[in-house]
Design an enzyme around this catalytic site. Structure first.
Site, PDB file in Angstrom:
ATOM      1  N   TYR A   1       0.849  -1.200   0.000  1.00 52.68           N
ATOM      2  CA  TYR A   1       0.000   0.000   0.000  1.00 52.68           C
ATOM      3  C   TYR A   1       0.886   1.251   0.000  1.00 52.68           C
ATOM      4  O   TYR A   1       1.672   1.468   0.920  1.00 52.68           O
ATOM      5  CB  TYR A   1      -0.947   0.035   1.202  1.00 52.68           C
TER       6      TYR A   1
HETATM    7  N1  LIG Z   1      -6.812  -8.105   0.627  1.00 52.32           N
HETATM    8  C1  LIG Z   1      -7.082  -7.408  -0.445  1.00 52.32           C
HETATM    9  O1  LIG Z   1      -6.814  -7.832  -1.588  1.00 52.32           O
HETATM   10  C2  LIG Z   1      -7.744  -6.059  -0.297  1.00 52.32           C
HETATM   11  C3  LIG Z   1      -8.251  -5.394  -1.430  1.00 52.32           C
HETATM   12  C4  LIG Z   1      -8.872  -4.158  -1.244  1.00 52.32           C
HETATM   13  C5  LIG Z   1      -8.976  -3.606   0.032  1.00 52.32           C
HETATM   14  N2  LIG Z   1      -8.453  -4.259   1.107  1.00 52.32           N
HETATM   15  C6  LIG Z   1      -8.531  -3.692   2.480  1.00 52.32           C
HETATM   16  O2  LIG Z   1      -9.866  -3.318   2.757  1.00 52.32           O
HETATM   17  C7  LIG Z   1      -9.943  -1.915   3.064  1.00 52.32           C
HETATM   18  C8  LIG Z   1     -11.234  -1.364   2.537  1.00 52.32           C
HETATM   19  O3  LIG Z   1     -11.328  -1.626   1.146  1.00 52.32           O
HETATM   20  P1  LIG Z   1     -12.096  -0.666   0.181  1.00 52.32           P
HETATM   21  O4  LIG Z   1     -11.498   0.699   0.272  1.00 52.32           O
HETATM   22  O5  LIG Z   1     -12.181  -1.319  -1.130  1.00 52.32           O
HETATM   23  O6  LIG Z   1     -13.520  -0.640   0.940  1.00 52.32           O
HETATM   24  P2  LIG Z   1     -14.953  -0.156   0.530  1.00 52.32           P
HETATM   25  O7  LIG Z   1     -15.619   0.035   1.821  1.00 52.32           O
HETATM   26  O8  LIG Z   1     -15.602  -1.072  -0.422  1.00 52.32           O
HETATM   27  O9  LIG Z   1     -14.756   1.227  -0.241  1.00 52.32           O
HETATM   28  C9  LIG Z   1     -14.269   2.364   0.386  1.00 52.32           C
HETATM   29  C10 LIG Z   1     -14.398   3.516  -0.594  1.00 52.32           C
HETATM   30  O10 LIG Z   1     -15.770   3.861  -0.773  1.00 52.32           O
HETATM   31  C11 LIG Z   1     -15.910   5.290  -0.828  1.00 52.32           C
HETATM   32  N3  LIG Z   1     -16.676   5.672   0.355  1.00 52.32           N
HETATM   33  C12 LIG Z   1     -16.497   5.224   1.622  1.00 52.32           C
HETATM   34  N4  LIG Z   1     -17.421   5.742   2.452  1.00 52.32           N
HETATM   35  C13 LIG Z   1     -18.208   6.534   1.707  1.00 52.32           C
HETATM   36  C14 LIG Z   1     -19.320   7.342   2.008  1.00 52.32           C
HETATM   37  N5  LIG Z   1     -19.820   7.420   3.246  1.00 52.32           N
HETATM   38  N6  LIG Z   1     -19.900   8.040   0.997  1.00 52.32           N
HETATM   39  C15 LIG Z   1     -19.407   7.958  -0.249  1.00 52.32           C
HETATM   40  N7  LIG Z   1     -18.338   7.221  -0.600  1.00 52.32           N
HETATM   41  C16 LIG Z   1     -17.732   6.495   0.375  1.00 52.32           C
HETATM   42  C17 LIG Z   1     -14.497   5.856  -0.828  1.00 52.32           C
HETATM   43  O11 LIG Z   1     -14.008   5.925  -2.162  1.00 52.32           O
HETATM   44  P3  LIG Z   1     -14.233   7.206  -3.130  1.00 52.32           P
HETATM   45  O12 LIG Z   1     -14.199   8.419  -2.266  1.00 52.32           O
HETATM   46  O13 LIG Z   1     -13.129   7.095  -4.094  1.00 52.32           O
HETATM   47  O14 LIG Z   1     -15.573   6.986  -3.776  1.00 52.32           O
HETATM   48  C18 LIG Z   1     -13.733   4.777  -0.095  1.00 52.32           C
HETATM   49  O15 LIG Z   1     -12.392   4.753  -0.434  1.00 52.32           O
HETATM   50  C19 LIG Z   1      -8.669  -1.314   2.452  1.00 52.32           C
HETATM   51  O16 LIG Z   1      -8.274  -0.134   3.115  1.00 52.32           O
HETATM   52  C20 LIG Z   1      -7.680  -2.437   2.643  1.00 52.32           C
HETATM   53  O17 LIG Z   1      -7.172  -2.384   3.965  1.00 52.32           O
HETATM   54  C21 LIG Z   1      -7.852  -5.487   0.963  1.00 52.32           C
END
Ligand SMILES: NC(=O)c1ccc[n+]([C@@H]2O[C@H](COP(=O)([O-])OP(=O)(O)OC[C@H]3O[C@@H](n4cnc5c(N)ncnc54)[C@H](OP(=O)(O)O)[C@@H]3O)[C@@H](O)[C@H]2O)c1
Length: 332
Positions: A53
């Site tokens: 990351y």
């Molecule tokens: N193991 C793996 O392969 C893997 C892969 C991915 C993630 N992860 C882990 O999982 C965590 C979360 O993943 P993710 O970021 O994909 O989670 P997610 O909960 O699906 O998406 C989060 C994204 O949604 C948007 N968002 C969040 N809250 C919001 C709200 N209240 N209103 C509007 N938009 C909102 C933001 O992006 P925008 O502002 O750009 O819209 C934010 O970055 C990561 O930080 C990481 O630690 C692991």
């Protein structure tokens, strides 16, 4: 905030884990600090990062932030992908060479003696699983990691590994990190039942579908920027799910709850799930996800929400059995 044990380990974590993927990237140090502190205030003691990351910056920033609080926190980090900006041939995969180099670099960046859960970020077809498990077992014996875990592996690959660990008396995976949200439910078929059966902790990632389930996307709406606009990977992953986003937003409005809150609460309500990993780029976004701790999804409500998307086919492909009386004897 409620706390749960991770699988059989006895380690207690908050029922939400915060994902530090954006630390040092989309979130600068100041924003990262604000997000981290808001999480602590809400009772979160569980943080997920990875060596790749922001090319290691996420680990560095988390390391700085948790100074003086390390023993109260439970952290993950991951290994598989390159961290170097210029590609180096052995800076990838699950070889002994890459893992031993990576763990020391992660510990240094995190400024800690140990990682609670060290997670294999992806499956490596070029490294024999037993060799990887032996390396992880060595790290456990050296105290550099407490336990190992796995992300983005198929259930048969995890079972293969669990069998080898048992046969060879090696430490086994105690946690898994699958993709799981209302648009991506494949893990309901094999991974989540496997986790329940073997008592492995589950921390699903992307509960909001990278923003799809926050109310800002739909067949007739899209923000100017955001993960589903700017990231090709996420655009491709969710390109067929905009009608689901419409249905989900309408359903949340009926309940007068923020779609983001409901999406996290739904992911959390699967009985196999320990703690969904929430992601946010600012405090306003974070608060909507944190609110999921106070929103109860009963089994009835879960069924209603689940009916908004297609349930994945069972592993046998015999979905008709569920509706035919002659097969009722197959139920528990
Ligand atoms: N193991 C793996 O392969 C893997 C892969 C991915 C993630 N992860 C882990 O999982 C965590 C979360 O993943 P993710 O970021 O994909 O989670 P997610 O909960 O699906 O998406 C989060 C994204 O949604 C948007 N968002 C969040 N809250 C919001 C709200 N209240 N209103 C509007 N938009 C909102 C933001 O992006 P925008 O502002 O750009 O819209 C934010 O970055 C990561 O930080 C990481 O630690 C692991």
């Amino acid at each position: 905030m409620k706390y749960k044990s991770i699988g059989r380990t006895g380690i207690k974590v908050s029922e939400l884990c915060f994902g530090a993927m954006f630390f040092g990237g989309d979130a600068d140090e100041e924003t990262s600090k604000a997000l981290y502190e808001r999480c602590l205030d809400a009772g979160i003691n569980f943080f997920d990062t990875a060596d790749m990351y922001s090319h290691g910056r996420s680990e560095e920033i988390l390391g700085k932030l948790m100074k003086g609080q390390r023993e109260d926190l439970v952290i993950t980090s991951k290994v598989f992908f390159p961290t170097s900006k210029t590609p180096r041939i052995n800076d990838r995969g699950l070889s002994r060479k890459h893992i031993l180099t990576s763990i020391d670099a992660s510990l240094k960046r995190l400024d800690t003696d140990y990682i609670d859960f060290y997670i294999l970020h992806y499956f490596d077809p070029s490294t024999d699983i037993e060799l990887t498990l032996r390396t992880l077992d060595d790290l456990q014996k050296q105290g550099k990691i407490l336990y190992s875990g796995v992300s983005n592996w198929a259930a048969w690959q995890i079972m293969d590994a669990l069998g080898i660990s048992e046969r060879e008396l090696l430490g086994r995976f105690e946690i898994m990190e699958p993709l799981y949200n209302l648009a991506k439910r494949q893990s309901e078929v094999e991974l989540l039942p496997l986790a329940e059966s073997k008592n492995i902790g589950v921390i699903p990632y992307s509960p909001l579908g990278a923003g799809l389930l926050t109310g800002k996307y739909g067949t007739a709406k899209q923000p100017d920027s955001g993960r589903l606009v700017d990231s090709e990977l996420n655009r491709l992953r969710y390109q067929d799910d905009l009608e689901l986003a419409d249905r989900f937003t309408a359903f949340s409005q009926k309940l007068s709850v923020s779609p983001a809150t409901l999406a996290v609460a739904w992911a959390k309500s699967h009985p196999a799930v320990t703690a969904p990993i929430i992601g946010a780029r600012n405090l306003a976004q974070l608060d909507a996800s944190l609110a999921a701790t106070d929103f109860e999804v009963t089994p009835e409500l879960r069924a209603e929400i689940s009916s908004l998307s297609l349930a994945p086919e069972p592993a046998t492909g015999r979905s008709e059995e569920k509706t035919l009386g002659q097969f009722s004897m197959l139920q528990k």
